[in-house]
Design a protein around this motif. Structure first.
Motif, PDB file in Angstrom:
ATOM      1  N   VAL A 234      14.602 -48.331 -21.770  1.00 42.56           N
ATOM      2  CA  VAL A 234      13.230 -47.855 -21.594  1.00 42.56           C
ATOM      3  C   VAL A 234      12.467 -48.799 -20.667  1.00 42.56           C
ATOM      4  O   VAL A 234      11.802 -48.374 -19.721  1.00 42.56           O
ATOM      5  N   GLY A 235      12.594 -50.094 -20.927  1.00 39.59           N
ATOM      6  CA  GLY A 235      11.861 -51.076 -20.128  1.00 39.59           C
ATOM      7  C   GLY A 235      12.249 -51.040 -18.664  1.00 39.59           C
ATOM      8  O   GLY A 235      11.379 -51.029 -17.782  1.00 39.59           O
ATOM      9  N   SER A 236      13.556 -50.977 -18.382  1.00 39.25           N
ATOM     10  CA  SER A 236      13.907 -51.076 -16.965  1.00 39.25           C
ATOM     11  C   SER A 236      13.505 -49.814 -16.217  1.00 39.25           C
ATOM     12  O   SER A 236      13.090 -49.892 -15.062  1.00 39.25           O
ATOM     13  N   GLN A 237      13.587 -48.639 -16.872  1.00 37.94           N
ATOM     14  CA  GLN A 237      13.158 -47.463 -16.085  1.00 37.94           C
ATOM     15  C   GLN A 237      11.648 -47.369 -15.950  1.00 37.94           C
ATOM     16  O   GLN A 237      11.144 -46.893 -14.935  1.00 37.94           O
ATOM     17  N   MET A 238      10.917 -47.852 -16.945  1.00 38.82           N
ATOM     18  CA  MET A 238       9.454 -47.856 -16.791  1.00 38.82           C
ATOM     19  C   MET A 238       9.045 -48.855 -15.711  1.00 38.82           C
ATOM     20  O   MET A 238       8.188 -48.571 -14.862  1.00 38.82           O
ATOM     21  N   ALA A 239       9.663 -50.023 -15.738  1.00 36.21           N
ATOM     22  CA  ALA A 239       9.321 -51.054 -14.757  1.00 36.21           C
ATOM     23  C   ALA A 239       9.647 -50.605 -13.336  1.00 36.21           C
ATOM     24  O   ALA A 239       8.917 -50.890 -12.383  1.00 36.21           O
ATOM     25  N   GLU A 240      10.738 -49.866 -13.217  1.00 35.39           N
ATOM     26  CA  GLU A 240      11.191 -49.398 -11.910  1.00 35.39           C
ATOM     27  C   GLU A 240      10.119 -48.545 -11.208  1.00 35.39           C
ATOM     28  O   GLU A 240       9.961 -48.611  -9.981  1.00 35.39           O
ATOM     29  N   VAL A 241       9.381 -47.766 -12.005  1.00 34.19           N
ATOM     30  CA  VAL A 241       8.331 -46.915 -11.418  1.00 34.19           C
ATOM     31  C   VAL A 241       7.306 -47.786 -10.682  1.00 34.19           C
ATOM     32  O   VAL A 241       6.941 -47.513  -9.536  1.00 34.19           O
ATOM     33  N   LEU A 242       6.876 -48.838 -11.336  1.00 32.94           N
ATOM     34  CA  LEU A 242       5.863 -49.706 -10.720  1.00 32.94           C
ATOM     35  C   LEU A 242       6.441 -50.509  -9.560  1.00 32.94           C
ATOM     36  O   LEU A 242       5.779 -50.746  -8.557  1.00 32.94           O
TER      37      LEU A 242
ATOM     38  N   ALA B 140       4.935 -52.436 -21.702  1.00 35.28           N
ATOM     39  CA  ALA B 140       4.689 -52.731 -23.115  1.00 35.28           C
ATOM     40  C   ALA B 140       3.275 -52.305 -23.508  1.00 35.28           C
ATOM     41  O   ALA B 140       3.049 -51.718 -24.572  1.00 35.28           O
ATOM     42  N   GLU B 141       2.335 -52.575 -22.608  1.00 37.83           N
ATOM     43  CA  GLU B 141       0.950 -52.209 -22.883  1.00 37.83           C
ATOM     44  C   GLU B 141       0.822 -50.680 -23.047  1.00 37.83           C
ATOM     45  O   GLU B 141       0.173 -50.184 -23.966  1.00 37.83           O
ATOM     46  N   LEU B 142       1.499 -49.948 -22.146  1.00 41.12           N
ATOM     47  CA  LEU B 142       1.395 -48.478 -22.210  1.00 41.12           C
ATOM     48  C   LEU B 142       2.106 -47.917 -23.434  1.00 41.12           C
ATOM     49  O   LEU B 142       1.643 -46.947 -24.033  1.00 41.12           O
ATOM     50  N   LEU B 143       3.231 -48.536 -23.812  1.00 44.03           N
ATOM     51  CA  LEU B 143       3.915 -48.060 -25.021  1.00 44.03           C
ATOM     52  C   LEU B 143       2.987 -48.223 -26.224  1.00 44.03           C
ATOM     53  O   LEU B 143       2.905 -47.347 -27.086  1.00 44.03           O
ATOM     54  N   GLY B 144       2.269 -49.327 -26.253  1.00 40.95           N
ATOM     55  CA  GLY B 144       1.299 -49.527 -27.332  1.00 40.95           C
ATOM     56  C   GLY B 144       0.212 -48.465 -27.286  1.00 40.95           C
ATOM     57  O   GLY B 144      -0.158 -47.873 -28.292  1.00 40.95           O
ATOM     58  N   ARG B 145      -0.221 -48.186 -26.103  1.00 39.43           N
ATOM     59  CA  ARG B 145      -1.296 -47.232 -25.878  1.00 39.43           C
ATOM     60  C   ARG B 145      -0.921 -45.810 -26.317  1.00 39.43           C
ATOM     61  O   ARG B 145      -1.753 -45.047 -26.780  1.00 39.43           O
ATOM     62  N   VAL B 146       0.355 -45.440 -26.161  1.00 37.93           N
ATOM     63  CA  VAL B 146       0.785 -44.117 -26.615  1.00 37.93           C
ATOM     64  C   VAL B 146       1.232 -44.143 -28.081  1.00 37.93           C
ATOM     65  O   VAL B 146       1.864 -43.217 -28.567  1.00 37.93           O
TER      66      VAL B 146
ATOM     67  N   SER C 247       6.185 -57.206  -9.609  1.00 36.46           N
ATOM     68  CA  SER C 247       7.314 -57.988 -10.114  1.00 36.46           C
ATOM     69  C   SER C 247       7.798 -57.400 -11.437  1.00 36.46           C
ATOM     70  O   SER C 247       7.045 -56.732 -12.143  1.00 36.46           O
ATOM     71  N   ARG C 248       9.069 -57.661 -11.740  1.00 32.97           N
ATOM     72  CA  ARG C 248       9.665 -57.096 -12.943  1.00 32.97           C
ATOM     73  C   ARG C 248       8.915 -57.555 -14.197  1.00 32.97           C
ATOM     74  O   ARG C 248       8.645 -56.771 -15.098  1.00 32.97           O
ATOM     75  N   ARG C 249       8.552 -58.812 -14.201  1.00 32.18           N
ATOM     76  CA  ARG C 249       7.858 -59.332 -15.379  1.00 32.18           C
ATOM     77  C   ARG C 249       6.502 -58.640 -15.587  1.00 32.18           C
ATOM     78  O   ARG C 249       6.191 -58.184 -16.689  1.00 32.18           O
ATOM     79  N   ASP C 250       5.723 -58.503 -14.524  1.00 28.06           N
ATOM     80  CA  ASP C 250       4.427 -57.821 -14.641  1.00 28.06           C
ATOM     81  C   ASP C 250       4.605 -56.353 -15.005  1.00 28.06           C
ATOM     82  O   ASP C 250       3.829 -55.797 -15.780  1.00 28.06           O
ATOM     83  N   ALA C 251       5.638 -55.739 -14.423  1.00 29.75           N
ATOM     84  CA  ALA C 251       5.878 -54.325 -14.703  1.00 29.75           C
ATOM     85  C   ALA C 251       6.259 -54.127 -16.166  1.00 29.75           C
ATOM     86  O   ALA C 251       5.842 -53.169 -16.814  1.00 29.75           O
TER      87      ALA C 251
END
Ligand SMILES: Nc1ncnc2c1ncn2[C@@H]1O[C@H](COP(=O)(O)OP(=O)(O)OP(=O)(O)O)[C@@H](O)[C@H]1O
Ligand SMILES: [Mg+2]
Length: 326
Positions: free
Chosen positions: A108-116, A132-138, A123-127
């Motif tokens: 989940v993390g790598s495909q979400m980060a890939e979008v950004l 994580a922030e958006l997963l919390g938000r949903v 950067s991967r870390r910021d993405a």
């Protein structure tokens, strides 16, 4: 600004080969910060319209339009590359089946980060922080743990939330949602719809929501368009559509649900005898005439589009007050 037109579609046409005219001059517009619901029976052209707007039609699908503009940008002349840049960035789409968007081979993390990373070069870390922030938000608890999981390790409701979060990675202005809750149980459906409404409120997101569920329409839509055989046959503000459905097809759909307050949860569209005809290019006249109790010879010719002051439009030979005369 909320209320300003964000997506404007006029005369959208989609054909598959020589025999299928899936969309025949459909028009609709979505205002910033509002929800526009697109309803209609199976096969009437809802998904094909959404895919055509996003330029995601299956191979063999040909698109034409008199106008196709997003935030003032003409989408018609855009190259695939320019369109790919816009998609997932300023406009995003979610589907009934989350695995349409999620790749089973990546966490989940790598495909979400890939979008950004792709759209913004983040950067991967910021993405990953953003993911994580958006997963919390949903509404996903322990987002850090979920980032490391694969889609198949998640329940259907969680996958749906991940897909929504992923669509929001670049903070889009428009979200096109094609029956995003149909496959989910009623409780999760309600949660997801609340979630979308909250995101709309907080982020000013415009949503084009395709749904079969009139209860959903009554609760979330600012405006509704009713599609039939590839055309938008009626379009109005939600309260107005429920109060004064005018096209005979819309009236058939709403037969058992005359006012929004009386719409029950999971209320299906009303059923009208017969099925949506498969229409070929060159078809003329009203697509509904074979199922319509009010059809006559005029209905085989050019059909007028009526528009009232309140921006209530319908496509039918019948006068505006035919169904509402005291
Ligand atoms: N790739 C394709 N090739 C040929 N015909 C297609 C293709 N995709 C869709 N169609 C046809 O286009 C028409 C509209 O299909 P579409 O999927 O938009 O319906 P829909 O309104 O989304 O229905 P549902 O409510 O079942 O999702 C249908 O007649 C369908 O068979
Ligand atoms: Mg569909």
């Amino acid at each position: 600004m909320t209320g300003e037109t964000l997506l404007e579609v006029e005369g959208l046409r989609v054909e598959f080969g020589a025999s299928v005219a899936a969309v025949r001059g459909a028009s609709l517009s979505v205002a910033r910060g509002q929800t526009h619901c697109l309803v209609g029976e199976s096969g009437c052209g809802k998904s094909v319209s959404a895919l055509a707007i996003m330029n995601l039609l299956a191979r063999g699908g040909r698109r034409g339009a008199d106008k196709l503009s997003f935030a003032g940008i003409d989408l018609r002349g855009m190259s695939d590359r320019e369109m790919a840049r816009l998609r997932g960035d300023r406009m995003a789409m979610i589907f009934q089946e989350p695995m349409t968007s999620l790749n089973p081979a990546y966490t989940v993390g790598s495909q979400m980060a890939e979008v950004l990373r792709r759209h913004r070069g983040t950067s991967r870390r910021d993405a990953l922080d953003r993911a994580a922030e958006l997963l919390g938000r949903v509404g996903i608890t322990a987002p850090g743990m979920r980032l490391g999981q694969f889609p198949h390790q998640l329940s259907g409701g969680l996958r749906q939330r991940v897909m929504i979060a992923m669509a929001l990675m670049c903070d889009p202005e428009l979200l096109i949602a094609d029956e995003p809750t149909t496959a989910l149980d009623v409780t999760v459906q309600a949660q997801i719809l609340r979630l979308l409404a909250g995101l709309q409120r907080d982020l000013g997101l415009a949503i084009l929501l395709i749904t079969h569920d009139l209860g959903v329409v009554a609760r979330v839509a600012h405006r509704v368009s009713v599609m039939y055989a590839g055309e938008v046959v009626e379009s109005a503000a939600t309260a107005d559509l429920f109060a004064r459905p005018t096209h005979p097809y819309t009236r058939g759909l709403l037969e058992c649900v005359p006012v929004p307050g009386k719409v029950k949860r999971d209320q299906p569209l009303g059923s009208i005898p017969g099925v949506v005809p498969k229409v070929s290019p060159g078809f003329t006249g009203c697509g509904f005439r074979d199922r319509c109790a009010h059809a006559n010879e005029i209905c085989a010719g050019d059909i007028p589009r009526h528009r009232t002051d309140g921006d209530h439009e319908y496509l039918c030979r019948l006068p505006r007050d035919w169904a509402h005369a005291a």
